[in-house]
Write a protein that holds these residues in place. Structure first.
Motif, short mmCIF file in Angstrom:
data_model
loop_
_atom_site.label_atom_id
_atom_site.label_comp_id
_atom_site.label_asym_id
_atom_site.label_seq_id
_atom_site.Cartn_x
_atom_site.Cartn_y
_atom_site.Cartn_z
N GLU A 141 13.18 27.09 5.63
CA GLU A 141 12.21 27.69 6.55
C GLU A 141 11.29 28.66 5.80
N GLY A 190 2.46 32.64 7.42
CA GLY A 190 2.95 31.34 7.86
C GLY A 190 3.56 31.40 9.24
N ARG A 191 4.27 32.48 9.52
CA ARG A 191 4.82 32.69 10.86
C ARG A 191 3.71 32.70 11.89
N ARG A 227 5.38 31.30 15.15
CA ARG A 227 6.76 31.79 15.17
C ARG A 227 6.76 33.31 15.08
N ILE A 232 4.80 34.67 3.89
CA ILE A 232 5.71 34.18 4.94
C ILE A 232 5.27 34.69 6.30
N PHE A 278 7.31 28.22 5.53
CA PHE A 278 6.41 29.26 6.03
C PHE A 278 5.50 29.76 4.90
#
Length: 287
Positions: A80, A65-66, A71, A62, A84
């Motif tokens: 979400e 992915g951020r 993000r 995650i 992610f």
């Protein structure tokens, strides 16, 4: 001092290493710390060079992915988190494949869900897959399949965190040692972030109900999910299955080599094989 018990760690051969998101990312941005990941891989490859079998349970999908999506805040909704993870798992595995290849090692991705373990047939297949991957000399890199794994999806429950997942993997493959790398030095009598008088516990011979009560559900990280309660749950699974476990600070991944050299690093939980141990009981009821 627990020198005798520590020296025995030198002889461990099948090792599961779990590293948390907080140990893989930069503190302020949450982005992957590539220099640290490279050091981790170097240590693991050195263990392979010593003839040891290593399974890596890695968080960070995650967080990756951020980073890829630009993000900087932790996802809140389930959709979400899954999105992610879908982006980040591919990126994280790409990093591992590339860096392991530089040391002439092959990484293999294994994504698990709790449902995989609950089903006897799929659990047996997973065990055989791990055994074959280790025979082939690969380094299995394990994570929960966050893209589909959530308690809100019928029949697809989750492990909750990679601490417990790593203990389940250790029990499944008959590991000798489980090392949990986190953002804390080990087990304390209380949360050292909140209580300056908290005392460090170097050796745990038996996991008592009083000890389990110490595990308050807290995490000092913006990117991790497992607090001390999760680590104690992991310790219970690992030690009951016959596997020693160490909780140590992952700030410097070289601590893995120090642990396996018999140095007194982190908290050592001694294995006490439970003849009535049944992995399904822990998965179905202890979680």
């Amino acid at each position: 001092m627990n020198i005798e018990e520590r020296i025995k760690l030198k002889d461990k051969n099948r090792i599961v290493i779990k590293i948390g998101s907080s140990s893989l990312t930069h503190t302020h941005t949450g982005d992957l710390n590539l220099m640290k990941i490279e050091k981790l891989i170097r240590v693991i490859c050195d263990l392979k060079g010593q003839g040891k079998e290593v399974v890596l349970v890695s968080s960070g999908a995650i967080a990756a992915g951020r980073q890829a999506l630009g993000r900087h805040t932790r996802p809140v909704t389930i959709s979400e988190k899954q999105a992610f993870a879908a982006v980040g798992q591919a990126r994280l595995m790409m990093v591992y494949q590339k860096l392991f290849a530089e040391y002439n090692q092959i990484a293999a991705q294994v994504l698990l869900t709790k449902n995989t373990m609950v089903s006897e047939n799929s659990r047996f297949n997973a065990q055989n897959t791990f055994d074959e991957l280790l025979k082939l000399g690969t380094i299995p890199v394990v994570n929960e399949n966050d893209t589909v794994s959530t308690s809100e999806i019928p029949l697809v429950d989750n492990f909750g965190d990679n601490d417990r997942l790593s203990a389940v993997v250790a029990a499944l493959i008959g590991a000798d040692l489980l090392i949990l790398l986190s953002d804390i030095d080990g087990l304390y009598s209380d949360d050292p972030r909140q209580n300056n008088d908290a005392s460090f516990i170097s050796l745990v011979r038996e996991i008592t109900p009083e000890l389990m009560d110490m595990g308050k559900s807290s995490s000092g990280s913006d990117v991790g999910t497992g607090g001390m309660s999760a680590k104690l749950a992991a310790a219970r699974i690992a030690t009951d299955s016959g596997c020693d476990m160490v909780i140590a600070n992952g700030d410097h991944v070289e601590i893995i080599s120090q642990i396996l050299d018999g140095q007194e690093k982190g908290t050592l939980f001694l294995a006490h094989p439970n003849h009535d141990f049944d992995l399904m009981t822990y998965i179905n009821y202890e979680y």
